[in-house]
Design a protein around this motif. Structure first.
Motif, mmCIF file in Angstrom:
data_model
loop_
_atom_site.group_PDB
_atom_site.id
_atom_site.type_symbol
_atom_site.label_atom_id
_atom_site.label_comp_id
_atom_site.label_asym_id
_atom_site.label_seq_id
_atom_site.Cartn_x
_atom_site.Cartn_y
_atom_site.Cartn_z
ATOM 1 N N ALA A 61 0.834 -1.210 0.000
ATOM 2 C CA ALA A 61 0.000 0.000 0.000
ATOM 3 C C ALA A 61 0.866 1.256 0.000
ATOM 4 O O ALA A 61 0.591 2.214 -0.725
ATOM 5 C CB ALA A 61 -0.919 -0.011 1.218
ATOM 6 N N ILE A 62 1.941 1.255 0.808
ATOM 7 C CA ILE A 62 2.851 2.412 0.862
ATOM 8 C C ILE A 62 3.579 2.570 -0.472
ATOM 9 O O ILE A 62 3.724 3.676 -0.990
ATOM 10 C CB ILE A 62 3.850 2.269 2.031
ATOM 11 C CG1 ILE A 62 3.107 2.300 3.376
ATOM 12 C CG2 ILE A 62 4.900 3.383 1.997
ATOM 13 C CD1 ILE A 62 3.977 1.955 4.576
ATOM 14 N N GLU A 63 4.024 1.438 -1.045
ATOM 15 C CA GLU A 63 4.729 1.475 -2.334
ATOM 16 C C GLU A 63 3.841 2.066 -3.430
ATOM 17 O O GLU A 63 4.274 2.926 -4.195
ATOM 18 C CB GLU A 63 5.166 0.058 -2.742
ATOM 19 C CG GLU A 63 6.352 -0.471 -1.965
ATOM 20 C CD GLU A 63 6.750 -1.870 -2.393
ATOM 21 O OE1 GLU A 63 7.912 -2.240 -2.191
ATOM 22 O OE2 GLU A 63 5.893 -2.605 -2.926
ATOM 23 N N ASN A 64 2.601 1.602 -3.504
ATOM 24 C CA ASN A 64 1.692 2.051 -4.567
ATOM 25 C C ASN A 64 1.291 3.517 -4.395
ATOM 26 O O ASN A 64 1.176 4.256 -5.371
ATOM 27 C CB ASN A 64 0.438 1.163 -4.596
ATOM 28 C CG ASN A 64 0.757 -0.245 -5.035
ATOM 29 O OD1 ASN A 64 1.735 -0.482 -5.732
ATOM 30 N ND2 ASN A 64 -0.054 -1.210 -4.616
ATOM 31 N N ALA A 65 1.083 3.930 -3.143
ATOM 32 C CA ALA A 65 0.658 5.313 -2.890
ATOM 33 C C ALA A 65 1.780 6.308 -3.151
ATOM 34 O O ALA A 65 1.539 7.425 -3.611
ATOM 35 C CB ALA A 65 0.151 5.451 -1.462
ATOM 36 N N THR A 66 3.032 5.907 -2.867
ATOM 37 C CA THR A 66 4.168 6.842 -2.984
ATOM 38 C C THR A 66 5.023 6.608 -4.230
ATOM 39 O O THR A 66 6.009 7.304 -4.437
ATOM 40 C CB THR A 66 5.066 6.743 -1.734
ATOM 41 O OG1 THR A 66 5.555 5.398 -1.613
ATOM 42 C CG2 THR A 66 4.312 7.109 -0.475
ATOM 43 N N LYS A 67 4.673 5.588 -5.030
ATOM 44 C CA LYS A 67 5.454 5.250 -6.240
ATOM 45 C C LYS A 67 6.915 4.983 -5.883
ATOM 46 O O LYS A 67 7.843 5.527 -6.511
ATOM 47 C CB LYS A 67 5.346 6.359 -7.281
ATOM 48 C CG LYS A 67 3.933 6.521 -7.808
ATOM 49 C CD LYS A 67 3.839 7.634 -8.820
ATOM 50 C CE LYS A 67 2.412 7.755 -9.319
ATOM 51 N NZ LYS A 67 2.028 9.110 -9.645
#
Length: 215
Positions: free
Chosen positions: A158-164
């Motif tokens: 979730a953090i990876e996808n939200a922050t690219k």
């Protein structure tokens, strides 16, 4: 008898043409360093030795040697990947980009993620330890690592996808690959989880921040 005065008439002359602008070709890597070869050495951790052997020829050697024009070899004695510039290396930054790419793989990033370091200038890797944020021991440390990943890696994704960004959690060390602003947001979210914030609260904050990043 009145004296006649003669007026001098200036005849306009054509302006002299300016000399042509010189065109300087960009210096090659070996020319910038006065013909000296530049080196980089990246140590190979024991846990990355077998994965490196599997992808060496097609996914590590090929993009560095053929695309970046940088010599690369594996020194089996010292267990280090050695890089050096050559006469046809187009840019001195190619050596550092190649070193960053190999280093990212050693930290645990997948090849498709690490190879972005070769193609984009604004990406870099930031690393920090859990103890840099909060001193935790025993079960408290284990629970903090669990909060960072989430069930089945849900929180990390979730953090990876939200922050690219891309995140690697290697025991107590955390590595983040991305652009400067995105890394800052991802690190803030990870630090909140380490400090004990519930995942739901971190998600809602991430949604707001990622919306601002996309604007």
């Amino acid at each position: 008898m009145a004296e006649t005065t003669q007026m001098e008439v200036e005849i306009p002359t054509e302006p002299t043409p300016l000399p042509t602008k010189p065109i300087f070709k960009p210096l090659k890597a070996h020319e910038m360093s006065d013909g000296k070869v530049q080196f980089r050495k990246i140590p190979v951790p024991p846990n990355r030795y077998t994965p490196l052997k599997k992808v060496w020829e097609s996914e590590i050697y090929d993009p560095v040697y053929n695309q970046m024009k940088v010599d690369i070899r594996m020194n089996l004695k010292s267990r280090k990947v050695e890089l050096k510039t050559r006469a046809d290396t187009p840019d001195v930054s190619n050596l550092q980009k190649s070193a960053d790419f190999v280093h990212a793989f050693m930290l645990g990033f997948d090849i498709p993620d690490a190879v972005a370091l070769l193609r984009m200038d604004e990406l870099y890797v930031e690393s920090f330890e859990i103890k840099d944020v909060k001193t935790l021991k025993g079960e408290h440390l284990s629970r903090a690592i669990g909060r960072l990943s989430g069930k089945g890696g849900k929180t990390k994704f979730a953090i990876e996808n939200a922050t690219k960004t891309r995140i690697v959690i290697a025991d107590t060390r955390i590595h983040i690959l991305g652009a400067f602003t995105n890394i800052k947001v991802a690190r803030s979210s990870l630090c909140s989880l380490i400090m004990g914030s519930p995942a739901g609260k971190v998600y809602s904050k991430l949604r707001n921040v990622s919306a601002r990043l996309n604007d």
